[in-house]
Design an enzyme around this catalytic site. Structure first.
Site, PDB file in Angstrom:
ATOM      1  N   LYS A 130       0.868  -1.179   0.000  1.00  0.00           N
ATOM      2  CA  LYS A 130       0.000   0.000   0.000  1.00  0.00           C
ATOM      3  C   LYS A 130       0.899   1.221   0.000  1.00  0.00           C
ATOM      4  O   LYS A 130       2.015   1.180   0.528  1.00  0.00           O
ATOM      5  CB  LYS A 130      -0.874   0.023   1.267  1.00  0.00           C
ATOM      6  CG  LYS A 130      -2.100   0.882   1.117  1.00  0.00           C
ATOM      7  CD  LYS A 130      -3.243   0.110   0.478  1.00  0.00           C
ATOM      8  CE  LYS A 130      -4.422   0.954   0.154  1.00  0.00           C
ATOM      9  NZ  LYS A 130      -5.583   0.130  -0.237  1.00  0.00           N
ATOM     10  N   ASP A 170      -7.109   4.150  -4.524  1.00  0.00           N
ATOM     11  CA  ASP A 170      -7.742   4.054  -3.206  1.00  0.00           C
ATOM     12  C   ASP A 170      -8.333   5.452  -2.979  1.00  0.00           C
ATOM     13  O   ASP A 170      -8.586   6.185  -3.957  1.00  0.00           O
ATOM     14  CB  ASP A 170      -6.716   3.670  -2.128  1.00  0.00           C
ATOM     15  CG  ASP A 170      -7.384   3.227  -0.812  1.00  0.00           C
ATOM     16  OD1 ASP A 170      -7.829   2.079  -0.722  1.00  0.00           O
ATOM     17  OD2 ASP A 170      -7.479   4.054   0.125  1.00  0.00           O
TER      18      ASP A 170
HETATM   19  P1  NDP Z   1     -12.970   7.703  -2.870  1.00  0.00           P
HETATM   20  O1  NDP Z   1     -11.900   8.698  -2.714  1.00  0.00           O
HETATM   21  O2  NDP Z   1     -13.539   7.451  -4.231  1.00  0.00           O
HETATM   22  O3  NDP Z   1     -14.203   8.043  -1.909  1.00  0.00           O
HETATM   23  C1  NDP Z   1     -14.018   8.168  -0.542  1.00  0.00           C
HETATM   24  C2  NDP Z   1     -15.332   8.542   0.120  1.00  0.00           C
HETATM   25  O4  NDP Z   1     -15.195   8.485   1.516  1.00  0.00           O
HETATM   26  C3  NDP Z   1     -15.787   9.955  -0.219  1.00  0.00           C
HETATM   27  O5  NDP Z   1     -17.184  10.012  -0.150  1.00  0.00           O
HETATM   28  C4  NDP Z   1     -15.128  10.760   0.910  1.00  0.00           C
HETATM   29  O6  NDP Z   1     -15.743  12.008   1.167  1.00  0.00           O
HETATM   30  C5  NDP Z   1     -15.323   9.796   2.072  1.00  0.00           C
HETATM   31  N1  NDP Z   1     -14.294   9.994   3.075  1.00  0.00           N
HETATM   32  C6  NDP Z   1     -12.953   9.948   2.896  1.00  0.00           C
HETATM   33  N2  NDP Z   1     -12.318  10.206   4.046  1.00  0.00           N
HETATM   34  C7  NDP Z   1     -13.266  10.427   4.953  1.00  0.00           C
HETATM   35  C8  NDP Z   1     -13.238  10.743   6.326  1.00  0.00           C
HETATM   36  N3  NDP Z   1     -12.085  10.881   6.986  1.00  0.00           N
HETATM   37  N4  NDP Z   1     -14.430  10.879   6.966  1.00  0.00           N
HETATM   38  C9  NDP Z   1     -15.603  10.743   6.314  1.00  0.00           C
HETATM   39  N5  NDP Z   1     -15.687  10.446   5.004  1.00  0.00           N
HETATM   40  C10 NDP Z   1     -14.544  10.290   4.345  1.00  0.00           C
HETATM   41  O7  NDP Z   1     -12.389   6.344  -2.251  1.00  0.00           O
HETATM   42  P2  NDP Z   1     -12.899   4.842  -2.461  1.00  0.00           P
HETATM   43  O8  NDP Z   1     -14.369   4.804  -2.641  1.00  0.00           O
HETATM   44  O9  NDP Z   1     -12.015   4.210  -3.448  1.00  0.00           O
HETATM   45  O10 NDP Z   1     -12.509   4.201  -1.048  1.00  0.00           O
HETATM   46  C11 NDP Z   1     -13.418   4.118   0.049  1.00  0.00           C
HETATM   47  C12 NDP Z   1     -12.970   3.038   1.009  1.00  0.00           C
HETATM   48  O11 NDP Z   1     -12.933   1.776   0.338  1.00  0.00           O
HETATM   49  C13 NDP Z   1     -11.571   3.211   1.619  1.00  0.00           C
HETATM   50  O12 NDP Z   1     -11.579   2.672   2.921  1.00  0.00           O
HETATM   51  C14 NDP Z   1     -10.696   2.351   0.710  1.00  0.00           C
HETATM   52  O13 NDP Z   1      -9.514   1.948   1.359  1.00  0.00           O
HETATM   53  C15 NDP Z   1     -11.643   1.181   0.481  1.00  0.00           C
HETATM   54  N6  NDP Z   1     -11.382   0.345  -0.684  1.00  0.00           N
HETATM   55  C16 NDP Z   1     -11.271   0.871  -1.937  1.00  0.00           C
HETATM   56  C17 NDP Z   1     -11.094   0.045  -3.018  1.00  0.00           C
HETATM   57  C18 NDP Z   1     -11.054   0.558  -4.417  1.00  0.00           C
HETATM   58  O14 NDP Z   1     -10.966  -0.256  -5.340  1.00  0.00           O
HETATM   59  N7  NDP Z   1     -11.136   1.865  -4.651  1.00  0.00           N
HETATM   60  C19 NDP Z   1     -10.952  -1.411  -2.867  1.00  0.00           C
HETATM   61  C20 NDP Z   1     -11.167  -1.875  -1.514  1.00  0.00           C
HETATM   62  C21 NDP Z   1     -11.358  -1.013  -0.480  1.00  0.00           C
HETATM   63  P3  NDP Z   1     -15.157  13.360   0.516  1.00  0.00           P
HETATM   64  O15 NDP Z   1     -15.665  13.405  -0.886  1.00  0.00           O
HETATM   65  O16 NDP Z   1     -15.678  14.439   1.399  1.00  0.00           O
HETATM   66  O17 NDP Z   1     -13.662  13.233   0.594  1.00  0.00           O
HETATM   67  O1  2IT Z   2      -7.944  -1.699  -0.653  1.00  0.00           O
HETATM   68  C1  2IT Z   2      -7.913  -2.206  -1.789  1.00  0.00           C
HETATM   69  O2  2IT Z   2      -8.082  -3.418  -1.967  1.00  0.00           O
HETATM   70  C2  2IT Z   2      -7.688  -1.315  -2.931  1.00  0.00           C
HETATM   71  N1  2IT Z   2      -7.597  -0.106  -2.743  1.00  0.00           N
HETATM   72  C3  2IT Z   2      -7.542  -1.882  -4.323  1.00  0.00           C
HETATM   73  C4  2IT Z   2      -6.162  -2.390  -4.549  1.00  0.00           C
HETATM   74  C5  2IT Z   2      -5.855  -2.830  -5.955  1.00  0.00           C
HETATM   75  O3  2IT Z   2      -4.679  -3.154  -6.161  1.00  0.00           O
HETATM   76  O4  2IT Z   2      -6.729  -2.873  -6.817  1.00  0.00           O
END
Ligand code: NDP
Ligand code: 2IT
Length: 451
Positions: A130, A170
């Site tokens: 990461k 992420d």
């Molecule tokens: P994005 O940046 O697309 O979206 C993040 C969302 O969470 C936004 O709505 C953001 O609000 C909100 N957010 C971020 N930080 C905070 C905070 N401190 N408090 C409240 N709300 C918050 O990220 P993802 O959707 O990609 O990721 C979301 C989660 O999923 C994370 O935990 C990530 O690690 C996990 N994840 C992501 C994967 C992926 O493929 N993208 C895979 C597996 C897990 P705002 O717009 O105000 O910033």
């Molecule tokens: O937390 C996660 O699994 C991710 N942000 C996606 C990682 C990836 O390599 O697609």
């Protein structure tokens, strides 16, 4: 040689905290894992004497570097970049990059640690890593983000590659950032290889990658419900977040017949009791991913309630999908959700639930899917993006969606195999995912000898 004494959670915890001072998120994720894996290790002493748990909780290496860039007014900024290469026992390092002001070593070590077992559960050959930076894309122009990404990649490119380490997105890293970074990587290395995933379709991306984490999370919930003879259909669902994971979790929940009544961002949440539909979701996707606006605008447009600085956990629901960030659900929120009749929870985000809150759900015998199982769909399709890049072909949407469904079904099966209680039908998915993810990595490490 005297036999190795059994591991004791409290002693292991003290050593972990001493070795990694000031890293609360890392401690939290390791201790949630150790609570369930230590009894398994003690019952399977082949993992004990070679100190597999101690080795697994120490990253292979941690790279920290300076990132300097100029904003549109020519002011110079200095950020800190990271890549934690956690474990490459079962494949090259693989995991996302996070750009957010809160990024620090503790957060990236917890995310890299979780990724080890998540990637193992997918059954694809991927190790774990990461990275990211304490850089916030919010309020920056596209050109500023571009300059940052290019500067970041100048250093990161020395440490990654299609057979070494393959980053992806992420929080704060989506298609725009991946494109800037991939363009720079290609230029620096003078080669076109799949050293990043989550790429756009024009240059080696995979269909379904953008949807995969959210879709996979909804599929996992459907499996948990089916296991108890029920389904998502007609259930009232609360979702947090409105980014990549939340958007596509909502899309799939709607397709499976659920009624989603909340979404949120870091400023607050909206409550739409009629539920989101395709049109409203299209508005959210445009608002958050194209216009980069605030969720409050949704409440203004669709005349529903907006709760400033609040989280959605007090809204009565059947199913919950935390899809924003870590530690969104604390013990008090969990108690309230149980009191309100929550039937099941699937984590779309990584570690959105505190350890105390997890205990509340497990004690209430509520099916609770930890992120390393429920959000593995994203990295799984990243793994398939790597496969497509290697064979220089791209698979169809139907083919990929079928593979995603099969992978999520298989993860559910592994959780049942390791997490089923001796009596009754209850599955402890936390135990199941942790042990299920552990075994393959541990066996690979054993096979390599003492390294
Ligand atoms: P994005 O940046 O697309 O979206 C993040 C969302 O969470 C936004 O709505 C953001 O609000 C909100 N957010 C971020 N930080 C905070 C905070 N401190 N408090 C409240 N709300 C918050 O990220 P993802 O959707 O990609 O990721 C979301 C989660 O999923 C994370 O935990 C990530 O690690 C996990 N994840 C992501 C994967 C992926 O493929 N993208 C895979 C597996 C897990 P705002 O717009 O105000 O910033
Ligand atoms: O937390 C996660 O699994 C991710 N942000 C996606 C990682 C990836 O390599 O697609």
């Amino acid at each position: 040689m005297a036999s190795t004494p059994e591991l004791i959670l409290e002693q292991f915890r003290d050593g972990l905290i001493k070795r990694n001072p000031g890293e609360p998120e890392f401690h939290q994720s390791v201790l949630e894992f150790a609570e369930f894996v230590i009894p398994y290790i003690n019952a399977n002493p082949k993992y004990l004497e070679p100190k597999i748990l101690e080795r697994m909780t120490e990253p292979d290496r941690t790279i920290i570097f300076r990132v300097v860039w100029e904003d549109d007014k020519r002011e110079v900024h200095v950020n800190r970049g990271y890549r934690v290469q956690f474990n490459n026992s079962i494949g090259p390092y693989k995991g996302g990059l996070r750009f957010h002001h809160s990024v620090n070593l503790s957060i990236l070590k917890f995310l890299g640690f979780e990724q080890t077992f998540k990637n193992s559960l997918t059954t694809l050959p991927m190790g774990s890593g990461k990275g990211g930076a304490d850089f916030n894309t919010k309020g920056k122009s596209d050109r500023e983000v571009m300059r940052f990404c290019k500067s970041f990649m100048i250093e990161l490119s020395k440490h990654i590659g299609p057979n070494i380490d393959i980053p992806a997105g992420d929080i704060g890293v989506g298609a725009r950032e991946i494109s800037f970074m991939f363009g720079q990587y290609k230029r620096l290395k003078n080669e076109f290889t799949g050293a990043l995933t989550g790429k756009s379709m024009e240059f080696g991306g995979s269909l379904i990658r953008k949807e995969a984490t959210g879709y996979g999370c909804a599929y996992f919930m459907e499996h948990m419900m089916n296991h108890n003879g029920d389904s998502i259909k007609d259930k009232v669902c609360i979702v947090s977040g409105s980014g990549n994971v939340a958007q596509y979790a909502v899309e799939k929940i709607i397709q499976l017949g659920g009624r989603v009544v909340t979404m949120s961002d870091s400023s607050g949440f909206v409550h739409d009791p009629d539920g989101f539909n395709e049109e409203k979701l299209a508005y959210i996707i445009d608002l958050k991913s194209v216009r980069r606006g605030r969720i409050k605008e949704y409440a203004d447009k669709y005349k529903c309630k907006y709760f400033e600085d609040k989280k959605p956990w007090g809204i009565k629901c059947d199913l919950a999908f935390p899809c924003a960030t870590e530690n969104e659900i604390d013990e008090a929120a969990a108690r309230k959700m149980v009191k309100n009749g929550l039937q099941a929870l699937a984590e779309g985000a990584n570690m959105p639930t505190t350890r105390e809150a997890i205990s509340v759900f497990l004690e209430a015998r509520i099916p609770f899917a930890p992120g390393k199982a429920a959000n593995a769909g994203g990295v799984a399709i990243s793994g398939l993006e790597m496969s497509q890049n290697s064979i220089r072909l791209s698979w169809s949407r139907d083919e990929l969606e079928k593979r995603l469904k099969d992978i999520m079904a298989n993860i559910h099966k592994q959780c049942v195999a390791y997490g089923a209680e001796k009596e009754g039908n209850y599955i402890n998915y936390v135990k199941g995912a942790n042990i299920g993810g552990f075994v393959k990595v541990a066996d690979a490490m054993l096979a390599y000898g003492v390294i």
